[in-house]
Design a protein around this motif. Structure first.
Motif, PDB file in Angstrom:
ATOM      1  N   THR A 251      60.544  49.324  39.516  1.00 59.59           N
ATOM      2  CA  THR A 251      60.168  48.022  38.973  1.00 59.59           C
ATOM      3  C   THR A 251      59.865  48.083  37.481  1.00 59.59           C
ATOM      4  O   THR A 251      60.136  47.133  36.739  1.00 59.59           O
ATOM      5  N   SER A 252      59.296  49.206  37.009  1.00 62.48           N
ATOM      6  CA  SER A 252      58.893  49.324  35.610  1.00 62.48           C
ATOM      7  C   SER A 252      60.053  49.150  34.644  1.00 62.48           C
ATOM      8  O   SER A 252      59.851  48.868  33.463  1.00 62.48           O
ATOM      9  N   VAL A 253      61.287  49.327  35.122  1.00 64.74           N
ATOM     10  CA  VAL A 253      62.460  49.162  34.263  1.00 64.74           C
ATOM     11  C   VAL A 253      62.652  47.708  33.876  1.00 64.74           C
ATOM     12  O   VAL A 253      63.168  47.396  32.806  1.00 64.74           O
TER      13      VAL A 253
ATOM     14  N   VAL B  96      68.143  54.088  32.115  1.00 74.88           N
ATOM     15  CA  VAL B  96      68.536  55.489  32.094  1.00 74.88           C
ATOM     16  C   VAL B  96      67.380  56.375  31.655  1.00 74.88           C
ATOM     17  O   VAL B  96      67.123  57.432  32.235  1.00 74.88           O
ATOM     18  N   MET B  97      66.652  55.961  30.621  1.00 72.38           N
ATOM     19  CA  MET B  97      65.521  56.758  30.170  1.00 72.38           C
ATOM     20  C   MET B  97      64.460  56.852  31.253  1.00 72.38           C
ATOM     21  O   MET B  97      63.789  57.868  31.406  1.00 72.38           O
ATOM     22  N   SER B  98      64.311  55.769  32.015  1.00 72.92           N
ATOM     23  CA  SER B  98      63.364  55.805  33.119  1.00 72.92           C
ATOM     24  C   SER B  98      63.790  56.831  34.166  1.00 72.92           C
ATOM     25  O   SER B  98      62.971  57.562  34.713  1.00 72.92           O
ATOM     26  N   LEU B  99      65.090  56.882  34.444  1.00 70.34           N
ATOM     27  CA  LEU B  99      65.596  57.845  35.407  1.00 70.34           C
ATOM     28  C   LEU B  99      65.395  59.272  34.915  1.00 70.34           C
ATOM     29  O   LEU B  99      65.044  60.174  35.674  1.00 70.34           O
TER      30      LEU B  99
ATOM     31  N   PRO C 252      58.750  46.862  29.512  1.00 65.96           N
ATOM     32  CA  PRO C 252      57.431  46.411  29.906  1.00 65.96           C
ATOM     33  C   PRO C 252      57.091  46.933  31.283  1.00 65.96           C
ATOM     34  O   PRO C 252      57.880  46.787  32.221  1.00 65.96           O
ATOM     35  N   SER C 253      55.920  47.554  31.431  1.00 66.65           N
ATOM     36  CA  SER C 253      55.536  48.065  32.739  1.00 66.65           C
ATOM     37  C   SER C 253      55.071  46.908  33.592  1.00 66.65           C
ATOM     38  O   SER C 253      54.427  45.982  33.126  1.00 66.65           O
ATOM     39  N   VAL C 254      55.378  46.975  34.880  1.00 64.92           N
ATOM     40  CA  VAL C 254      54.987  45.917  35.796  1.00 64.92           C
ATOM     41  C   VAL C 254      54.027  46.495  36.809  1.00 64.92           C
ATOM     42  O   VAL C 254      54.338  47.464  37.493  1.00 64.92           O
ATOM     43  N   SER C 255      52.857  45.942  36.886  1.00 62.59           N
ATOM     44  CA  SER C 255      51.846  46.458  37.784  1.00 62.59           C
ATOM     45  C   SER C 255      52.251  46.224  39.229  1.00 62.59           C
ATOM     46  O   SER C 255      52.755  45.160  39.597  1.00 62.59           O
TER      47      SER C 255
END
Length: 291
Positions: free
Chosen positions: A128-130, A51-54, A63-66
């Motif tokens: 993806t970063s979620v 939700v925070m990502s949205l 964790p961020s995913v490259s």
């Protein structure tokens, strides 16, 4: 892990060729609306990081995913991982289906959606970063296989069982949904904070870790899936995604009042409890005064 002779689940939706990461649906909610959405996510078991990502346009504390470009052998490797994930999913179906039957209940298999870059779910649009997440509104687990590169690389959790733990944790949320725990969690009126190292969100997540341990024990008892080192891989994966470790990596300090998933020690402990007992009664994170 010994899964070579195990069946593959048919409950996988492969959306990796749909180009979901090519664009994103903006979500503009401000002020009170943002607060309501976040609390709603906590109540219904949606990962608050999603939700925070949205809300902030894709930036999250997860964790961020490259995102990498196409590489030689990447497709073949992902197909191999898909087969592995489908076998882990099938094992969870068999394990929880049998356990629910023993409890006099019926287990409804969830679906697992593979995506690349971004995906639409009944809980909203996620990138993806979620990280992997479960959406209770459509009974689906969402997973970008790129997360496993992050898990093995920056987070240092290697091995097949580390990946299996991730899947089993998300299936643990589905089990919570099936058992009605999420509905009861939404109705809880106890003076307990939503976040923090003893908050409601943390208790929900740690219970999913405990359920992941139950799957591992019961699957091993019935089919001997565990090999030397697997349990250690699972413990290492649980520790790698602890809020304290992730916060320390990201910002250099830890804020326990902001925890949503639990510390590394808490995640390892509750996974261990499920693995040792194989009993859902030992996973009642909501009844203990302190985690």
């Amino acid at each position: 892990m010994r899964l070579d002779d195990e069946r593959e689940s048919t409950n996988i939706d492969d959306q990796r060729s749909s180009g979901g990461g090519g664009g994103r649906i903006p979500l503009r909610i401000g002020g009170i609306g943002s607060l309501v959405l976040v609390l709603g996510a906590l109540y219904f078991g949606v990962d608050p990081r999603l939700v925070m990502s949205l809300l902030d346009g894709g930036s999250a504390s997860a964790p961020s995913v490259s995102q990498s470009t196409s590489q030689d052998g990447l497709v073949a490797r992902n197909d191999s991982q898909k087969r592995f994930i489908s076998k882990v999913l099938a094992s969870t179906e068999d394990t929880w289906g049998t356990y629910f039957q023993q409890m006099g209940r019926t287990y409804h298999d969830p679906r697992l959606v593979l995506f690349t870059g971004g995906v639409k779910s009944a809980c909203g649009y996620a990138q993806t970063s979620v990280g992997p997440f479960y959406c209770p509104a459509d009974h689906r687990v969402y997973l970008d296989l790129a997360f496993f590169r992050e898990l093995e690389g920056r987070l240092g959790a290697r091995g097949d069982f580390a990946k299996a733990y991730v899947v089993a944790h998300e299936i643990g949320h589905h089990v919570q949904n099936e058992l009605g725990i999420m509905a009861r969690y939404a109705d809880m009126n106890a003076p307990m904070p939503e976040k923090g190292d003893n908050g409601k969100s943390v208790r929900l997540e740690l219970q999913a870790d405990c359920f992941a341990g139950i799957w591992a024990k019961r699957a091993d008892d019935s089919k001997g899936i565990l090999q030397s080192g697997d349990v250690e891989q699972g413990m290492n994966a649980a520790a790698a995604v602890g809020d304290d470790r992730l916060q320390k990596q990201a910002q250099g300090y830890v804020v326990p009042d902001s925890f949503t998933h639990g510390s590394s020690a808490q995640r390892v402990e509750w996974f261990r409890r499920g693995l040792a007992s194989g009993d859902v009664k030992q996973c009642d994170t909501f009844s203990v005064p302190s985690l």
